[in-house]
Design a protein around this motif. Structure first.
Motif, PDB file in Angstrom:
ATOM      1  N   GLY A 293     -37.939  30.857   2.333  1.00  0.00           N
ATOM      2  CA  GLY A 293     -36.694  31.281   2.963  1.00  0.00           C
ATOM      3  C   GLY A 293     -35.936  30.098   3.543  1.00  0.00           C
ATOM      4  N   ASP A 294     -34.933  30.386   4.378  1.00  0.00           N
ATOM      5  CA  ASP A 294     -34.094  29.353   4.982  1.00  0.00           C
ATOM      6  C   ASP A 294     -34.666  28.919   6.328  1.00  0.00           C
ATOM      7  OD1 ASP A 294     -32.277  29.471   2.886  1.00  0.00           O
ATOM      8  OD2 ASP A 294     -31.151  31.105   3.808  1.00  0.00           O
ATOM      9  N   HIS A 295     -34.676  27.601   6.550  1.00  0.00           N
ATOM     10  CA  HIS A 295     -35.214  27.040   7.792  1.00  0.00           C
ATOM     11  C   HIS A 295     -34.305  25.909   8.277  1.00  0.00           C
ATOM     12  CE1 HIS A 295     -39.084  29.137   7.253  1.00  0.00           C
ATOM     13  NE2 HIS A 295     -38.946  28.827   5.970  1.00  0.00           N
ATOM     14  N   LEU A 296     -34.468  25.592   9.557  1.00  0.00           N
ATOM     15  CA  LEU A 296     -33.744  24.474  10.163  1.00  0.00           C
ATOM     16  C   LEU A 296     -34.734  23.328  10.349  1.00  0.00           C
ATOM     17  CD1 LEU A 296     -30.807  24.101  11.082  1.00  0.00           C
ATOM     18  CD2 LEU A 296     -31.579  24.489  13.415  1.00  0.00           C
ATOM     19  N   LEU A 297     -34.421  22.191   9.701  1.00  0.00           N
ATOM     20  CA  LEU A 297     -35.230  20.992   9.860  1.00  0.00           C
ATOM     21  C   LEU A 297     -34.562  20.118  10.909  1.00  0.00           C
ATOM     22  CD1 LEU A 297     -37.727  19.474   8.739  1.00  0.00           C
ATOM     23  CD2 LEU A 297     -36.172  18.314   7.184  1.00  0.00           C
ATOM     24  N   VAL A 298     -35.286  19.830  11.997  1.00  0.00           N
ATOM     25  CA  VAL A 298     -34.706  19.132  13.153  1.00  0.00           C
ATOM     26  C   VAL A 298     -35.433  17.820  13.386  1.00  0.00           C
ATOM     27  CG1 VAL A 298     -34.223  19.258  15.618  1.00  0.00           C
ATOM     28  CG2 VAL A 298     -34.036  21.305  14.217  1.00  0.00           C
ATOM     29  N   CYS A 299     -34.645  16.769  13.674  1.00  0.00           N
ATOM     30  CA  CYS A 299     -35.196  15.492  14.121  1.00  0.00           C
ATOM     31  C   CYS A 299     -34.538  15.147  15.449  1.00  0.00           C
ATOM     32  CB  CYS A 299     -34.941  14.381  13.104  1.00  0.00           C
ATOM     33  SG  CYS A 299     -35.464  12.746  13.716  1.00  0.00           S
ATOM     34  N   ALA A 300     -35.339  14.983  16.490  1.00  0.00           N
ATOM     35  CA  ALA A 300     -34.838  14.593  17.812  1.00  0.00           C
ATOM     36  C   ALA A 300     -35.501  13.290  18.219  1.00  0.00           C
ATOM     37  CB  ALA A 300     -35.124  15.690  18.839  1.00  0.00           C
ATOM     38  N   ILE A 301     -34.683  12.339  18.674  1.00  0.00           N
ATOM     39  CA  ILE A 301     -35.179  11.064  19.178  1.00  0.00           C
ATOM     40  C   ILE A 301     -34.889  11.014  20.669  1.00  0.00           C
ATOM     41  CG2 ILE A 301     -34.949   8.555  19.079  1.00  0.00           C
ATOM     42  CD1 ILE A 301     -34.409   8.775  16.142  1.00  0.00           C
ATOM     43  N   MET A 302     -35.937  10.819  21.458  1.00  0.00           N
ATOM     44  CA  MET A 302     -35.837  10.850  22.911  1.00  0.00           C
ATOM     45  C   MET A 302     -36.191   9.488  23.485  1.00  0.00           C
ATOM     46  SD  MET A 302     -37.781  14.463  22.955  1.00  0.00           S
ATOM     47  CE  MET A 302     -38.568  13.923  21.449  1.00  0.00           C
ATOM     48  N   LEU A 303     -35.333   9.008  24.372  1.00  0.00           N
ATOM     49  CA  LEU A 303     -35.584   7.734  25.050  1.00  0.00           C
ATOM     50  C   LEU A 303     -35.022   7.846  26.455  1.00  0.00           C
ATOM     51  CD1 LEU A 303     -36.626   4.858  24.987  1.00  0.00           C
ATOM     52  CD2 LEU A 303     -34.449   4.122  24.036  1.00  0.00           C
ATOM     53  N   GLY A 304     -35.837   7.457  27.439  1.00  0.00           N
ATOM     54  CA  GLY A 304     -35.410   7.623  28.817  1.00  0.00           C
ATOM     55  C   GLY A 304     -35.257   9.100  29.128  1.00  0.00           C
ATOM     56  N   ASN A 305     -34.147   9.446  29.767  1.00  0.00           N
ATOM     57  CA  ASN A 305     -33.878  10.850  30.080  1.00  0.00           C
ATOM     58  C   ASN A 305     -32.801  11.421  29.167  1.00  0.00           C
ATOM     59  OD1 ASN A 305     -31.735   9.387  31.031  1.00  0.00           O
ATOM     60  ND2 ASN A 305     -31.835  10.136  33.137  1.00  0.00           N
ATOM     61  N   SER A 310     -30.531  15.388  14.985  1.00  0.00           N
ATOM     62  CA  SER A 310     -29.863  15.773  13.745  1.00  0.00           C
ATOM     63  C   SER A 310     -30.620  16.955  13.152  1.00  0.00           C
ATOM     64  CB  SER A 310     -29.840  14.619  12.740  1.00  0.00           C
ATOM     65  OG  SER A 310     -29.021  13.568  13.174  1.00  0.00           O
ATOM     66  N   TRP A 311     -29.919  17.759  12.375  1.00  0.00           N
ATOM     67  CA  TRP A 311     -30.587  18.892  11.744  1.00  0.00           C
ATOM     68  C   TRP A 311     -29.984  19.135  10.361  1.00  0.00           C
ATOM     69  CZ3 TRP A 311     -27.321  22.859  10.498  1.00  0.00           C
ATOM     70  CH2 TRP A 311     -26.109  22.926  11.196  1.00  0.00           C
ATOM     71  N   ARG A 312     -30.811  19.705   9.502  1.00  0.00           N
ATOM     72  CA  ARG A 312     -30.403  20.056   8.144  1.00  0.00           C
ATOM     73  C   ARG A 312     -31.007  21.418   7.795  1.00  0.00           C
ATOM     74  NH1 ARG A 312     -27.923  16.189   9.143  1.00  0.00           N
ATOM     75  NH2 ARG A 312     -27.598  14.261   7.951  1.00  0.00           N
ATOM     76  N   ASN A 313     -30.281  22.157   6.926  1.00  0.00           N
ATOM     77  CA  ASN A 313     -30.815  23.407   6.414  1.00  0.00           C
ATOM     78  C   ASN A 313     -31.726  23.122   5.228  1.00  0.00           C
ATOM     79  OD1 ASN A 313     -29.569  25.309   8.162  1.00  0.00           O
ATOM     80  ND2 ASN A 313     -27.634  25.013   7.080  1.00  0.00           N
ATOM     81  N   LEU A 314     -32.876  23.754   5.210  1.00  0.00           N
ATOM     82  CA  LEU A 314     -33.831  23.599   4.116  1.00  0.00           C
ATOM     83  C   LEU A 314     -34.237  24.986   3.636  1.00  0.00           C
ATOM     84  CD1 LEU A 314     -35.734  21.878   2.346  1.00  0.00           C
ATOM     85  CD2 LEU A 314     -37.409  22.019   4.187  1.00  0.00           C
ATOM     86  N   THR A 315     -34.111  25.199   2.322  1.00  0.00           N
ATOM     87  CA  THR A 315     -34.478  26.480   1.728  1.00  0.00           C
ATOM     88  C   THR A 315     -35.749  26.302   0.912  1.00  0.00           C
ATOM     89  OG1 THR A 315     -32.162  27.175   1.604  1.00  0.00           O
ATOM     90  CG2 THR A 315     -33.742  28.337   0.211  1.00  0.00           C
TER      91      THR A 315
END
Length: 518
Positions: A293-305, A310-315
């Motif tokens: 099915g359809d999913h949201l692929l998420v990449c989060a980069i955290m530094l400090g506070n 970024s996100w992309r749709n993946l089926t």
């Protein structure tokens, strides 16, 4: 000589206590006079540590025996006396005080006072906590608080970055607070900040006392206001896996950054590579029947506070291959073969070489197998649209047709006429499935027909040859006539040879333009 009991000076340097060390001023005493008698006190001023002691000398110029005393709420003890003088010891001095020395000379009384100043070092000093992370390029306010400490006029608060002095200000109020503002930079990453209290009693002949708070370390950072670069497939088939890469540059310090890669609610197992000011995170995402099915692929980069994502749709999709069947894959010539192509539920297919038809759930047709169909490939194609992408899957099968040997004019010329000592090429080939064995023998002596490149042609090659192609499915024969003209041939003969050669070349060119037999 006075003594010192620095009960509250833990952590501070000690200094020997003398009249000079106490900051006693040697100027004229404070004297009140009546009649001719004078009263003096020594010292007139004294600076003591809290809990300290001091010796006070009261003396009178009275001609008679004067009565001397010291008025004070402090603990006192007479230590010595003489004619018209007394020495008192004041102990456990906790606060500023002004003891009064008096003298009764006859009916007259004379007074003289001493000013005692008590110094004490701060009871508590602290640099307020720094933020866990401080963005580079933003102002940072440092705050220091000090409780206690006297005399305040000689107490100073200093804020430092390492050994660099950021601000210096007098201690005012209780508690006293000092502030400094700095512009945070990359160089402040890991820097230690402290607050120092300085009590300067050198003008009173004492020392210079200081103490420093526990250091606090600052961490600065840079996280660009841009989204990470996310490289990922848009569609993923069940049973396959694809690599996902998330990267970002301009980070400081890059090694402190954290990465979160997830497909929906499932966090991916991620490998992060750090460079000087960038990072690259890699993970593999798998297509399973459970996450179809359809999913949201998420990449989060955290530094400090802070964080950027970024996100992309993946089926994730399932696409079974179509099913291609031949009623028989190996048949004899003339056998009828059924070719069928079927798709899974919901899909449509097409079959190559079938009569033109639109896409359908299944396609089939009948074929009367001939020798020309040997090695023929049939292809069954299915189509599926996924997230705007049109996908195809094919299945191919080969038909094998068994047929007897063939040795036709097109495969093996019956007549060859060549001049002696010329370079020529003789070819003779048989066809069939299975491939037949070909033998060409001269009728007179059983010599083999010289096929291939003849360089040069010899008179001895001349003759009539019987060529036989034989396989388990039968045999065929054919006569081949090879004529070799000698060098002493007549002009007419040469002309005839030339004509025959041209004819043979034309026939060979015609054969070369025909389709190769199967």
């Amino acid at each position: 000589v006075g003594t010192q009991t620095p009960n509250d000076l833990d952590g501070w340097p000690r200094a020997p206590f003398t009249l000079k060390g106490l900051g006693c001023k040697m100027g004229p005493p404070f004297i009140r006079t009546t009649s001719q008698a004078l009263l003096s006190v020594f010292p007139t001023e004294a600076t003591l540590p809290r809990g300290g002691s001091v010796l006070v000398n009261c003396s009178s110029t009275c001609e008679e025996e004067a009565f001397l005393g010291l008025e004070t709420p402090l603990t006192k003890e007479e230590r010595d006396r003489g004619h018209n003088w007394k020495v008192f010891k004041l102990s456990d001095v906790e606060e500023d005080s002004k003891p009064m020395c008096f003298s009764n000379c006859g009916p007259n009384q004379t007074l003289a006072s001493i000013s005692i100043t008590v110094y004490r070092l701060p009871e508590h000093m602290e640099l307020f906590p720094l933020p866990p992370w401080q963005p580079v390029g933003e102002n940072l306010t440092l705050k220091c608080q000090v409780k206690g400490g006297a005399p305040r006029a000689q107490l100073t608060l200093v804020l430092l970055r390492g050994e660099e002095e950021l601000s210096r200000q007098p201690a005012v109020g209780e508690p006293a607070e000092g502030n400094a503002t700095v512009l945070a930079g990359r160089g402040d990453y890991g820097a230690n900040f402290t607050c120092r209290a300085e009590l300067d009693l050198r003008p009173q002949g004492l020392g210079f006392f200081q103490n420093t708070s526990a250091p606090r370390q600052l961490r600065t950072f840079v996280l660009p206001m841009t989204s990470p670069q996310l490289e990922t497939p848009r569609i993923l088939e069940v049973g396959t896996s694809e690599k996902v890469v998330c990267s970002m540059g301009g980070l400081f310090p890059a090694s402190e950054a954290r990465v979160h890669l997830a497909l929906g609610d499932h966090r991916l197992n991620t490998t992060v590579t750090y460079n000087k000011d960038s990072l690259s995170a890699t993970a593999w995402v798998e297509g399973t029947a459970e996450n179809e099915g359809d999913h949201l692929l998420v990449c989060a980069i955290m530094l400090g506070n802070q964080s950027q994502e970024s996100w992309r749709n993946l089926t994730v999709y399932s696409f079974p291959a179509p099913n291609l069947t031949l009623s028989e894959q190996e048949v004899s010539e003339g056998t009828q073969v059924e070719v069928a192509c079927e798709a899974s539920v919901g899909l449509r297919v097409r079959l190559s070489d079938a009569p033109a038809e639109p896409w359908a759930p299944s396609v089939q047709f009948l074929l009367n197998a001939t020798a020309e169909d040997n090695g023929r490939h049939f292809s069954c194609s299915a189509a599926l649209e996924v997230a705007g992408h049109l996908l195809y899957k094919n299945q191919t099968k080969e038909l094998r047709v068994l047929y007897g040997p063939r040795l036709d004019e097109s495969d093996c010329l019956g007549n060859w006429t060549w001049p002696e000592e010329t370079n020529q090429k003789l070819s003779c080939q048989a066809w069939g499935n299975p491939v037949p064995q070909l033998t060409c023998l001269r009728e007179t002596d059983g010599a083999l027909l010289p096929t291939g490149d003849l360089r040069p042609v010899k008179k001895q090659y001349e003759g009539t040859y019987i060529c036989k192609a034989e396989s388990p499915r039968g045999a065929v024969t054919r006569k081949v006539f090879l004529t070799v003209l000698s060098e002493c041939a007549s002009v007419r003969g040469w002309a005839q040879v030339g004509t025959e050669i041209l004819a043979q070349e034309a026939a060979a060119m015609k054969l070369n333009t025909q389709a190769t037999p199967p």
